[in-house]
Design a protein around this motif. Structure first.
Motif, PDB file in Angstrom:
ATOM      1  N   PRO A  88      41.375  45.053  50.402  1.00 35.52           N
ATOM      2  CA  PRO A  88      40.870  46.436  50.424  1.00 35.52           C
ATOM      3  C   PRO A  88      39.351  46.534  50.608  1.00 35.52           C
ATOM      4  N   LEU A  89      38.596  45.607  50.044  1.00 33.99           N
ATOM      5  CA  LEU A  89      37.142  45.629  50.248  1.00 33.99           C
ATOM      6  C   LEU A  89      36.797  45.413  51.714  1.00 33.99           C
ATOM      7  N   GLN A  90      37.455  44.476  52.359  1.00 38.45           N
ATOM      8  CA  GLN A  90      37.197  44.228  53.779  1.00 38.45           C
ATOM      9  C   GLN A  90      37.531  45.458  54.607  1.00 38.45           C
ATOM     10  N   GLN A  91      38.647  46.089  54.302  1.00 37.27           N
ATOM     11  CA  GLN A  91      39.058  47.284  55.033  1.00 37.27           C
ATOM     12  C   GLN A  91      38.057  48.416  54.839  1.00 37.27           C
ATOM     13  N   LYS A  92      37.595  48.603  53.614  1.00 33.83           N
ATOM     14  CA  LYS A  92      36.635  49.681  53.340  1.00 33.83           C
ATOM     15  C   LYS A  92      35.275  49.394  53.969  1.00 33.83           C
ATOM     16  N   PHE A  93      34.890  48.121  54.058  1.00 34.54           N
ATOM     17  CA  PHE A  93      33.640  47.798  54.742  1.00 34.54           C
ATOM     18  C   PHE A  93      33.737  48.198  56.207  1.00 34.54           C
ATOM     19  N   LEU A  94      34.896  47.991  56.813  1.00 35.35           N
ATOM     20  CA  LEU A  94      35.079  48.431  58.199  1.00 35.35           C
ATOM     21  C   LEU A  94      35.038  49.951  58.307  1.00 35.35           C
ATOM     22  N   GLU A  95      35.778  50.623  57.445  1.00 31.86           N
ATOM     23  CA  GLU A  95      35.854  52.086  57.489  1.00 31.86           C
ATOM     24  C   GLU A  95      34.509  52.761  57.244  1.00 31.86           C
ATOM     25  N   LEU A 116      34.801  43.595  40.967  1.00 31.15           N
ATOM     26  CA  LEU A 116      36.014  44.387  40.728  1.00 31.15           C
ATOM     27  C   LEU A 116      37.058  43.618  39.924  1.00 31.15           C
ATOM     28  N   GLU A 117      37.015  42.298  39.967  1.00 30.80           N
ATOM     29  CA  GLU A 117      37.913  41.515  39.115  1.00 30.80           C
ATOM     30  C   GLU A 117      37.486  41.593  37.657  1.00 30.80           C
ATOM     31  N   LYS A 118      36.188  41.691  37.429  1.00 28.95           N
ATOM     32  CA  LYS A 118      35.667  41.770  36.071  1.00 28.95           C
ATOM     33  C   LYS A 118      35.629  43.215  35.563  1.00 28.95           C
ATOM     34  N   ASN A 119      35.376  44.150  36.464  1.00 28.04           N
ATOM     35  CA  ASN A 119      35.246  45.559  36.109  1.00 28.04           C
ATOM     36  C   ASN A 119      35.878  46.405  37.211  1.00 28.04           C
ATOM     37  N   PRO A 120      37.167  46.726  37.078  1.00 27.86           N
ATOM     38  CA  PRO A 120      37.846  47.468  38.145  1.00 27.86           C
ATOM     39  C   PRO A 120      37.374  48.916  38.311  1.00 27.86           C
ATOM     40  N   SER A 121      36.607  49.411  37.344  1.00 29.64           N
ATOM     41  CA  SER A 121      36.124  50.797  37.404  1.00 29.64           C
ATOM     42  C   SER A 121      34.611  50.863  37.225  1.00 29.64           C
ATOM     43  N   PRO A 122      33.854  50.218  38.105  1.00 32.31           N
ATOM     44  CA  PRO A 122      32.404  50.241  37.918  1.00 32.31           C
ATOM     45  C   PRO A 122      31.813  51.603  38.257  1.00 32.31           C
ATOM     46  N   THR A 123      30.730  51.936  37.590  1.00 31.43           N
ATOM     47  CA  THR A 123      29.944  53.089  38.008  1.00 31.43           C
ATOM     48  C   THR A 123      29.136  52.665  39.228  1.00 31.43           C
ATOM     49  N   GLU A 124      28.574  53.622  39.916  1.00 28.45           N
ATOM     50  CA  GLU A 124      27.731  53.279  41.060  1.00 28.45           C
ATOM     51  C   GLU A 124      26.550  52.428  40.599  1.00 28.45           C
ATOM     52  N   ALA A 152      37.333  50.171  45.095  1.00 25.40           N
ATOM     53  CA  ALA A 152      37.674  50.129  43.669  1.00 25.40           C
ATOM     54  C   ALA A 152      38.689  51.219  43.346  1.00 25.40           C
ATOM     55  N   GLU A 153      38.459  52.410  43.870  1.00 29.55           N
ATOM     56  CA  GLU A 153      39.398  53.514  43.621  1.00 29.55           C
ATOM     57  C   GLU A 153      40.766  53.211  44.222  1.00 29.55           C
ATOM     58  N   GLU A 154      40.783  52.727  45.451  1.00 33.79           N
ATOM     59  CA  GLU A 154      42.057  52.396  46.095  1.00 33.79           C
ATOM     60  C   GLU A 154      42.805  51.300  45.322  1.00 33.79           C
ATOM     61  N   MET A 155      42.084  50.287  44.888  1.00 34.66           N
ATOM     62  CA  MET A 155      42.709  49.181  44.162  1.00 34.66           C
ATOM     63  C   MET A 155      43.253  49.648  42.813  1.00 34.66           C
ATOM     64  N   ARG A 156      42.568  50.558  42.141  1.00 30.79           N
ATOM     65  CA  ARG A 156      43.071  51.110  40.873  1.00 30.79           C
ATOM     66  C   ARG A 156      44.362  51.885  41.102  1.00 30.79           C
ATOM     67  N   ARG A 157      44.378  52.691  42.160  1.00 36.98           N
ATOM     68  CA  ARG A 157      45.587  53.485  42.475  1.00 36.98           C
ATOM     69  C   ARG A 157      46.773  52.581  42.794  1.00 36.98           C
ATOM     70  N   ALA A 158      46.505  51.463  43.454  1.00 33.54           N
ATOM     71  CA  ALA A 158      47.587  50.559  43.867  1.00 33.54           C
ATOM     72  C   ALA A 158      48.147  49.731  42.713  1.00 33.54           C
ATOM     73  N   SER A 159      47.394  49.601  41.647  1.00 35.93           N
ATOM     74  CA  SER A 159      47.869  48.738  40.550  1.00 35.93           C
ATOM     75  C   SER A 159      48.675  49.487  39.519  1.00 35.93           C
TER      76      SER A 159
END
Length: 159
Positions: A88-95, A116-124, A152-159
């Motif tokens: 998802p990070l690679q895809q979002k970098f493209l988008e 994101l592995e350590k903190n799936p919901s980081p603040t900006e 991060a948002e997409e990965m949270r929704r998917a889990s």
């Protein structure tokens, strides 16, 4: 000078290699194992272009000796995608057009994945702080941070 035999796991695969005692992990990855995603930007650990994870810890491979990898688990940019499916990070970098020349991008992606592995919901602010060790001269950081936050948002929704 005798070479050192190293057995490690790289991107999930057991790997063995011989290296010189002073050879960096970056040189081993690029020159001995043909894993050329990590780049040498500075050679002093200041730019983050050579970022990989060793046993889950984000490191600059230009400052890590190849021999230190013995018995460790290493993850590089080459192991980020799942076959043909981008992470998802690679895809979002493209988008978000969060990459240009490609020198810093692998290191930033590895660092962002580690975040994101350590903190799936980081603040900006947390994302900016975590990625502060990765320098980019082309894109500016706004697109990179937007891509990380969106992933991060997409990965949270998917889990």
């Amino acid at each position: 000078m005798s070479q050192i035999h190293v057995t490690t796991k790289i991107n999930g695969d057991t790997t063995e290699y011989l290296c010189d005692p002073e050879e960096t992990l970056l040189d081993v990855l690029r020159d001995r194992l043909a894993l050329t995603g990590a780049k040498e930007g500075c050679g002093t650990g200041d730019c983050g272009a050579c970022s990989v994870t060793v046993d889950g810890r984000l490191v600059c491979s230009c400052l890590t000796l190849g021999a230190e990898a013995d018995g460790c688990e290493i993850d590089t940019i080459e192991g980020m995608a799942d076959g043909e499916k981008l992470h998802p990070l690679q895809q979002k970098f493209l988008e978000h057009a969060a990459l240009q020349c490609g020198i810093c991008t692998p290191g930033i992606l590895v660092a962002a994945k580690s975040l994101l592995e350590k903190n799936p919901s980081p603040t900006e602010e947390e994302a900016r702080y975590w990625l502060a060790g990765n320098l980019c001269r082309c894109t500016g950081y706004d697109k990179i941070i937007r891509a990380v936050m969106d992933a991060a948002e997409e990965m949270r929704r998917a889990s």
